[in-house]
Design a protein around this motif. Structure first.
Motif, PDB file in Angstrom:
ATOM      1  N   GLU A 126       0.883  -1.171   0.000  1.00 32.45           N
ATOM      2  CA  GLU A 126       0.000   0.000   0.000  1.00 32.45           C
ATOM      3  C   GLU A 126       0.922   1.224   0.000  1.00 32.45           C
ATOM      4  O   GLU A 126       1.775   1.350   0.874  1.00 32.45           O
ATOM      5  CB  GLU A 126      -0.828  -0.100   1.282  1.00 32.45           C
ATOM      6  CG  GLU A 126      -1.717   1.024   1.619  1.00 32.45           C
ATOM      7  CD  GLU A 126      -2.366   0.768   3.020  1.00 32.45           C
ATOM      8  OE1 GLU A 126      -2.593  -0.399   3.415  1.00 32.45           O
ATOM      9  OE2 GLU A 126      -2.601   1.765   3.706  1.00 32.45           O
ATOM     10  N   GLU A 128       1.782   5.415  -0.184  1.00 31.62           N
ATOM     11  CA  GLU A 128       1.432   6.830  -0.098  1.00 31.62           C
ATOM     12  C   GLU A 128       2.483   7.618  -0.885  1.00 31.62           C
ATOM     13  O   GLU A 128       3.648   7.220  -0.932  1.00 31.62           O
ATOM     14  CB  GLU A 128       1.408   7.285   1.359  1.00 31.62           C
ATOM     15  CG  GLU A 128       0.308   6.584   2.147  1.00 31.62           C
ATOM     16  CD  GLU A 128       0.357   6.820   3.660  1.00 31.62           C
ATOM     17  OE1 GLU A 128      -0.679   6.648   4.303  1.00 31.62           O
ATOM     18  OE2 GLU A 128       1.444   7.152   4.193  1.00 31.62           O
ATOM     19  N   GLU A 172      -4.916  11.475   0.535  1.00 32.76           N
ATOM     20  CA  GLU A 172      -4.481  11.148   1.900  1.00 32.76           C
ATOM     21  C   GLU A 172      -4.464  12.412   2.754  1.00 32.76           C
ATOM     22  O   GLU A 172      -4.810  13.508   2.297  1.00 32.76           O
ATOM     23  CB  GLU A 172      -3.101  10.464   1.877  1.00 32.76           C
ATOM     24  CG  GLU A 172      -3.115   8.998   2.344  1.00 32.76           C
ATOM     25  CD  GLU A 172      -3.325   8.805   3.845  1.00 32.76           C
ATOM     26  OE1 GLU A 172      -3.396   9.796   4.596  1.00 32.76           O
ATOM     27  OE2 GLU A 172      -3.433   7.642   4.283  1.00 32.76           O
ATOM     28  N   GLU A 179      -2.969   8.258  -1.857  1.00 32.54           N
ATOM     29  CA  GLU A 179      -2.664   6.853  -1.561  1.00 32.54           C
ATOM     30  C   GLU A 179      -3.360   5.981  -2.587  1.00 32.54           C
ATOM     31  O   GLU A 179      -4.483   6.271  -3.002  1.00 32.54           O
ATOM     32  CB  GLU A 179      -3.163   6.491  -0.161  1.00 32.54           C
ATOM     33  CG  GLU A 179      -2.990   5.003   0.144  1.00 32.54           C
ATOM     34  CD  GLU A 179      -3.396   4.643   1.570  1.00 32.54           C
ATOM     35  OE1 GLU A 179      -2.916   5.292   2.519  1.00 32.54           O
ATOM     36  OE2 GLU A 179      -4.204   3.715   1.715  1.00 32.54           O
ATOM     37  N   HIS A 228       2.917   0.392   3.450  1.00 29.80           N
ATOM     38  CA  HIS A 228       2.384  -0.595   4.389  1.00 29.80           C
ATOM     39  C   HIS A 228       2.273  -1.920   3.644  1.00 29.80           C
ATOM     40  O   HIS A 228       1.600  -2.003   2.624  1.00 29.80           O
ATOM     41  CB  HIS A 228       1.033  -0.131   4.936  1.00 29.80           C
ATOM     42  CG  HIS A 228       1.115   1.223   5.605  1.00 29.80           C
ATOM     43  ND1 HIS A 228       0.040   2.059   5.737  1.00 29.80           N
ATOM     44  CD2 HIS A 228       2.159   1.870   6.167  1.00 29.80           C
ATOM     45  CE1 HIS A 228       0.421   3.168   6.373  1.00 29.80           C
ATOM     46  NE2 HIS A 228       1.705   3.066   6.628  1.00 29.80           N
TER      47      HIS A 228
END
Ligand code: GLU
Ligand code: MG
Length: 435
Positions: A126, A128, A172, A179, A228
């Motif tokens: 994941e 950003e 985000e 994101e 993540h």
């Protein structure tokens, strides 16, 4: 103008940057076998392109060999050349994996997981990032999304065309920060997808005359761009193996050992997962990143988090259930970061470590003695410290090919040397320019 269709063969090296060479597509048959020439000392080209001390000097030859299954072809239909690339493995002239090939290092970590735990990894990165032009709009706002709706739609089309499964895209929290998430992939493809996703974001931004940056943190007072990494396991017949309704917080035996290993070795592997000097501005309390080696249940301040499931049937829960590693950023090669996490997890299984207890409190309020008494460690607070902990941990060094950790240390010391005595703000700017 005339154009020869070209194919780029790419590696995300230890600097976390994607490098490689292009060749005429019509030569694919030949190049798929023999690859393109590569130079050992390239591994010491830091993210700033300054070369760190290299044990290889000007000597040696390697091959960057494209993996045909990883091909990405995305024509944005805007008149620009299509993105056409394959990920490659760096091999010696004899065809063996080279000791500093990040993708080969991941493959051997995944093999260790399979050999020792009989488990296959499923993972999703994941990401950003921020777009440089303009502020974007308010946190998670529809207006912020709308400001970049054309970008978002093209990005999702590019991701899909690249063979990945788009999940969500959002404005985000941070200034200009976005994101994007994708569905999980199996094995080495999970990390490949992380690389492809970053390139699709960059390629799409460029087509909108903008630029994307995945720098770990843009400003010392700002929010970080985290990566993540969501992880789950399947057994050899493809059945979900992460969840056990009777395990602590739903963790299966494999998950318990794996998470315990990741947390035990975390302070010695962040050098691989959060490998820039400014990464350690982000890994501080109250930034919703990770500052301690703790497990959280739905807690975004934990290094490893057990994610919520939304399915109502046991089978669905077992398939959705996953753990999230939050102490990573995009200065890391996705392959190397994942390799370090997998090795740490497998080590936990080998050592038969007990499941860690989940925390539900602010660990930054505890003093070092109280932390230590409960088995917690504050993560390193600088890249130099992270490298020292990595080098001091013989078990960690033993997971990697002989000599790799020394090369990696020298690479990172070269990166720090380039930064010299720049202020923290100037370091942020330097990293933003390259990531
Ligand atoms: N931006 C935070 C980070 O640096 C994460 C925020 C979130 O939980 O999405 O990891
Ligand atoms: Mg986020």
């Amino acid at each position: 103008m005339i154009r020869e269709p070209l194919l780029f063969v790419a590696t995300c090296d230890v600097s976390g940057r994607v490098r490689g060479k292009a060749f005429p597509l019509e030569l694919l048959e030949k190049r798929a076998g023999r690859g393109v020439g590569w130079t050992p000392t390239n591994v010491q080209i830091t993210c700033f392109d300054a070369i760190a001390e290299s044990p290889y000097g000007s000597l040696g030859d390697l091959l960057l060999v494209p993996d045909r299954d990883s091909r990405v072809t995305v024509d944005f239909q805007d008149g620009s050349p299509a993105e056409d690339f394959m990920l490659g493995d760096i091999l010696t002239l004899d065809g063996a994996p080279w000791e500093c090939c990040t993708r080969s290092i991941l493959k051997s970590a995944l093999k260790r997981l399979e050999d020792i735990a009989g488990a296959r990894l499923v993972g999703a990165f994941e990401h950003e990032f921020h777009l440089k032009a303009g502020e974007g709009g308010g946190a998670y706002s529809m207006e912020g999304y709308r400001n970049r709706a054309a970008f978002a739609a093209t990005l999702m089309a590019a991701i899909k065309t690249a063979g990945l499964k788009p999940d969500t895209v959002m404005k985000e929290y941070g200034v200009g920060q976005y994101e994007v998430t994708i569905s999980p992939e199996r094995g080495v493809r999970a990390a490949d997808a992380g690389l492809v996703l970053r390139e699709m974001v960059r390629a799409t931004a460029r087509r909108f005359d903008d630029e994307a940056s995945f720098t770990p943190i843009r400003h010392p007072d700002g929010v970080g761009n985290g990566v993540h990494i969501h992880l789950s396991f399947e057994d050899s017949s493809g059945r979900p193996a992460t969840y056990d309704e009777n395990g602590p917080h739903g963790m299966s035996a494999i998950t318990q050992g794996f998470v315990a290993g990741v947390l035990k070795y975390l302070d010695s592997i962040v050098a691989f997962t959060a490998p820039s000097s400014v990464s350690y501005l982000r890994l501080t309390p109250h930034r919703w990143s990770a500052a301690f080696n703790n497990l959280g249940v739905r807690d975004r301040e934990a290094s490893v988090r057990i994610c919520p499931t939304t399915a109502r049937d046991p089978e669905g829960v077992a398939r959705q259930y996953n753990i999230e590693f939050r102490a990573a950023d995009a200065a890391a090669s996705p392959h190397l970061a994942l390799a370090a996490i997998v090795h740490a997890g497998v080590q936990g299984i080998v050592e038969k470590l007990e499941a860690p207890k989940a925390t539900q409190e602010d660990l930054s309020l505890l003093d070092p003695a109280a932390l230590a008494a409960r088995g917690f460690t504050r993560l390193p607070q600088s890249l130099g410290e992270a490298i020292e902990r990595m080098m001091a941990n013989e078990t960690v060094r033993g997971w990697f090919p002989a000599g790799f950790c020394e090369v990696y240390r020298d690479h990172k010391l070269g990166e720090l040397k380039f930064l010299g005595d720049r202020s923290v703000l100037d370091q942020c700017k330097a990293y933003e320019a390259v990531y």
